[in-house]
Motif scaffolding. Structure first.
Motif, PDB file in Angstrom:
ATOM      1  N   ALA A 168      32.121  29.368  41.543  1.00 51.66           N
ATOM      2  CA  ALA A 168      32.467  28.492  40.321  1.00 51.66           C
ATOM      3  C   ALA A 168      33.358  28.944  39.381  1.00 51.66           C
ATOM      4  CB  ALA A 168      31.139  28.186  39.554  1.00 51.66           C
ATOM      5  N   GLU A 169      33.743  30.244  39.238  1.00 55.49           N
ATOM      6  CA  GLU A 169      34.507  30.746  38.302  1.00 55.49           C
ATOM      7  C   GLU A 169      36.069  30.486  38.793  1.00 55.49           C
ATOM      8  OE1 GLU A 169      35.476  33.770  35.035  1.00 55.49           O
ATOM      9  OE2 GLU A 169      33.862  32.335  35.671  1.00 55.49           O
ATOM     10  N   VAL A 170      36.402  30.532  39.909  1.00 62.63           N
ATOM     11  CA  VAL A 170      37.615  30.299  40.275  1.00 62.63           C
ATOM     12  C   VAL A 170      38.357  29.230  39.549  1.00 62.63           C
ATOM     13  CG1 VAL A 170      39.159  29.556  42.364  1.00 62.63           C
ATOM     14  CG2 VAL A 170      37.186  30.884  42.659  1.00 62.63           C
ATOM     15  N   ARG A 171      37.906  27.946  39.423  1.00 62.85           N
ATOM     16  CA  ARG A 171      38.736  26.925  38.936  1.00 62.85           C
ATOM     17  C   ARG A 171      39.147  27.042  37.116  1.00 62.85           C
ATOM     18  NH1 ARG A 171      37.486  20.487  38.859  1.00 62.85           N
ATOM     19  NH2 ARG A 171      39.605  19.989  38.251  1.00 62.85           N
ATOM     20  N   PRO A 172      38.301  27.687  36.577  1.00 67.10           N
ATOM     21  CA  PRO A 172      38.544  27.640  35.106  1.00 67.10           C
ATOM     22  C   PRO A 172      39.334  29.158  34.930  1.00 67.10           C
ATOM     23  CG  PRO A 172      36.207  28.291  35.221  1.00 67.10           C
ATOM     24  CD  PRO A 172      36.585  27.727  36.654  1.00 67.10           C
ATOM     25  N   ASN A 173      39.013  30.041  35.552  1.00 62.80           N
ATOM     26  CA  ASN A 173      39.325  31.309  35.329  1.00 62.80           C
ATOM     27  C   ASN A 173      40.244  32.126  36.497  1.00 62.80           C
ATOM     28  OD1 ASN A 173      38.210  31.441  32.484  1.00 62.80           O
ATOM     29  ND2 ASN A 173      36.372  31.648  33.304  1.00 62.80           N
ATOM     30  N   GLY A 174      40.354  31.651  37.291  1.00 64.62           N
ATOM     31  CA  GLY A 174      41.275  32.208  38.397  1.00 64.62           C
ATOM     32  C   GLY A 174      40.470  33.163  39.462  1.00 64.62           C
ATOM     33  N   ALA A 175      41.072  33.396  40.491  1.00 68.59           N
ATOM     34  CA  ALA A 175      40.641  34.146  41.679  1.00 68.59           C
ATOM     35  C   ALA A 175      40.009  35.760  41.282  1.00 68.59           C
ATOM     36  CB  ALA A 175      41.374  34.276  42.870  1.00 68.59           C
ATOM     37  N   ARG A 176      41.141  36.184  40.281  1.00 67.75           N
ATOM     38  CA  ARG A 176      41.049  37.626  39.916  1.00 67.75           C
ATOM     39  C   ARG A 176      39.387  37.771  39.297  1.00 67.75           C
ATOM     40  NH1 ARG A 176      45.218  40.242  36.890  1.00 67.75           N
ATOM     41  NH2 ARG A 176      46.113  40.714  38.770  1.00 67.75           N
ATOM     42  N   SER A 177      39.333  36.782  38.309  1.00 71.70           N
ATOM     43  CA  SER A 177      38.104  36.692  37.408  1.00 71.70           C
ATOM     44  C   SER A 177      36.902  36.597  38.397  1.00 71.70           C
ATOM     45  CB  SER A 177      37.909  35.734  36.461  1.00 71.70           C
ATOM     46  OG  SER A 177      36.837  35.681  35.660  1.00 71.70           O
ATOM     47  N   ALA A 178      36.968  35.602  39.524  1.00 70.35           N
ATOM     48  CA  ALA A 178      36.063  35.542  40.637  1.00 70.35           C
ATOM     49  C   ALA A 178      35.525  36.501  41.404  1.00 70.35           C
ATOM     50  CB  ALA A 178      36.318  34.199  41.340  1.00 70.35           C
ATOM     51  N   ARG A 179      36.527  37.641  41.552  1.00 69.51           N
ATOM     52  CA  ARG A 179      36.570  38.711  42.456  1.00 69.51           C
ATOM     53  C   ARG A 179      35.782  39.633  41.560  1.00 69.51           C
ATOM     54  NH1 ARG A 179      41.948  37.822  43.896  1.00 69.51           N
ATOM     55  NH2 ARG A 179      42.569  39.670  42.268  1.00 69.51           N
ATOM     56  N   ASN A 180      35.992  39.701  40.359  1.00 72.25           N
ATOM     57  CA  ASN A 180      35.211  40.705  39.550  1.00 72.25           C
ATOM     58  C   ASN A 180      33.586  40.381  39.550  1.00 72.25           C
ATOM     59  OD1 ASN A 180      37.509  42.064  38.925  1.00 72.25           O
ATOM     60  ND2 ASN A 180      37.880  40.854  36.931  1.00 72.25           N
ATOM     61  N   ILE A 181      33.334  38.960  39.727  1.00 70.49           N
ATOM     62  CA  ILE A 181      31.861  38.637  39.749  1.00 70.49           C
ATOM     63  C   ILE A 181      31.473  39.071  41.019  1.00 70.49           C
ATOM     64  CG2 ILE A 181      30.150  36.681  39.803  1.00 70.49           C
ATOM     65  CD1 ILE A 181      32.169  35.712  37.568  1.00 70.49           C
ATOM     66  N   ALA A 182      32.325  38.836  42.133  1.00 72.83           N
ATOM     67  CA  ALA A 182      31.970  39.155  43.476  1.00 72.83           C
ATOM     68  C   ALA A 182      31.550  40.290  43.817  1.00 72.83           C
ATOM     69  CB  ALA A 182      32.858  38.663  44.553  1.00 72.83           C
ATOM     70  N   ASN A 183      32.200  41.278  43.026  1.00 75.95           N
ATOM     71  CA  ASN A 183      32.157  42.783  43.152  1.00 75.95           C
ATOM     72  C   ASN A 183      30.896  43.348  42.696  1.00 75.95           C
ATOM     73  OD1 ASN A 183      34.713  43.111  44.162  1.00 75.95           O
ATOM     74  ND2 ASN A 183      35.691  43.441  42.397  1.00 75.95           N
ATOM     75  N   LEU A 184      30.098  42.236  42.194  1.00 76.29           N
ATOM     76  CA  LEU A 184      28.593  42.814  41.651  1.00 76.29           C
ATOM     77  C   LEU A 184      27.723  42.603  42.492  1.00 76.29           C
ATOM     78  CD1 LEU A 184      28.832  41.142  37.920  1.00 76.29           C
ATOM     79  CD2 LEU A 184      29.171  43.366  38.577  1.00 76.29           C
ATOM     80  N   ILE A 185      28.097  42.107  43.664  1.00 80.61           N
ATOM     81  CA  ILE A 185      27.180  41.735  44.875  1.00 80.61           C
ATOM     82  C   ILE A 185      27.139  43.240  45.771  1.00 80.61           C
ATOM     83  CG2 ILE A 185      27.141  40.646  47.112  1.00 80.61           C
ATOM     84  CD1 ILE A 185      28.548  38.055  45.638  1.00 80.61           C
ATOM     85  N   GLY A 186      25.934  43.688  46.088  1.00 80.89           N
ATOM     86  CA  GLY A 186      25.600  44.967  46.603  1.00 80.89           C
ATOM     87  C   GLY A 186      25.942  44.985  48.154  1.00 80.89           C
TER      88      GLY A 186
END
Length: 194
Positions: free
Chosen positions: A29-47
């Protein structure tokens, strides 16, 4: 929506699988408003490695849909598993082809082909090849679409690919090519659906 709130709530989930799914949903969901980089930062929280790789693929596809092809490609580079990476390249290529970005789609197919060399699992290879064949059909490259579909060793997956290729040809107003693809289907029931 409140993505910061959703992220905070997702991180508080105690059950690991549910937390990872929630983080994936927030990242995509983060991709649209804030871009892929921001979305990747969230994905990095997945263990979990595989779940994170899957999330990168979903982020890449979403970025392509929202007109962020550079973000999509950058995200794919974070995928380490050749199977997941090949599928991500092929999926984004198909998205690009469907949005009329044929040149970019064909470049991404070449990236997927490079990853295929490292894949030994026939089923995983066939899934990527199927997507590649669809890209070729969507971009009007009948020869590559048909030869890529023909190269799939699993007859069931090959039939499904020919069916999808036929539909892709039909979408671009190529009824003769659609019919030729449908005729390659071995299984009667699948051929009838095409």
């Amino acid at each position: 929506g409140d993505l910061d709130g959703a992220l905070a709530r997702a991180q508080k989930i105690h059950q690991e699988d549910a937390r990872f799914r929630a983080l994936q949903a927030v990242a995509v969901a983060e991709v649209r408003p804030n871009g892929a980089r921001s979305a990747r930062n969230i994905a990095n929280l997945i263990g979990d490695f595989e779940f994170r790789e899957s999330t990168y693929g979903k982020i890449a596809q979403r970025a392509a849909i929202f007109g962020q092809p550079d973000g999509a490609i950058d995200t794919i580079q974070f995928i380490g598993d050749p199977v997941a990476k090949a599928l991500a390249f092929a999926t984004v290529a198909l998205t690009q082809a469907r949005y009329g970005q044929d040149r970019q789609a064909l470049v991404l197919v070449k990236d997927a082909q490079r990853e295929l060399i490292q894949i030994e699992n026939a089923r995983a290879k066939a899934r990527t090849q199927g997507l590649m064949a669809e890209v070729f059909a969507e971009t009007g490259d009948a020869r590559s679409a048909m030869s890529t579909a023909a190269s799939i060793s699993n007859s069931g997956l090959r039939d499904v690919t020919y069916q999808r290729v036929a539909l892709s040809f039909a979408k671009i107003s190529e009824p003769v090519l659609a019919s030729q693809s449908a005729q390659q289907i071995e299984r009667d029931t699948t051929r009838e659906k095409a």
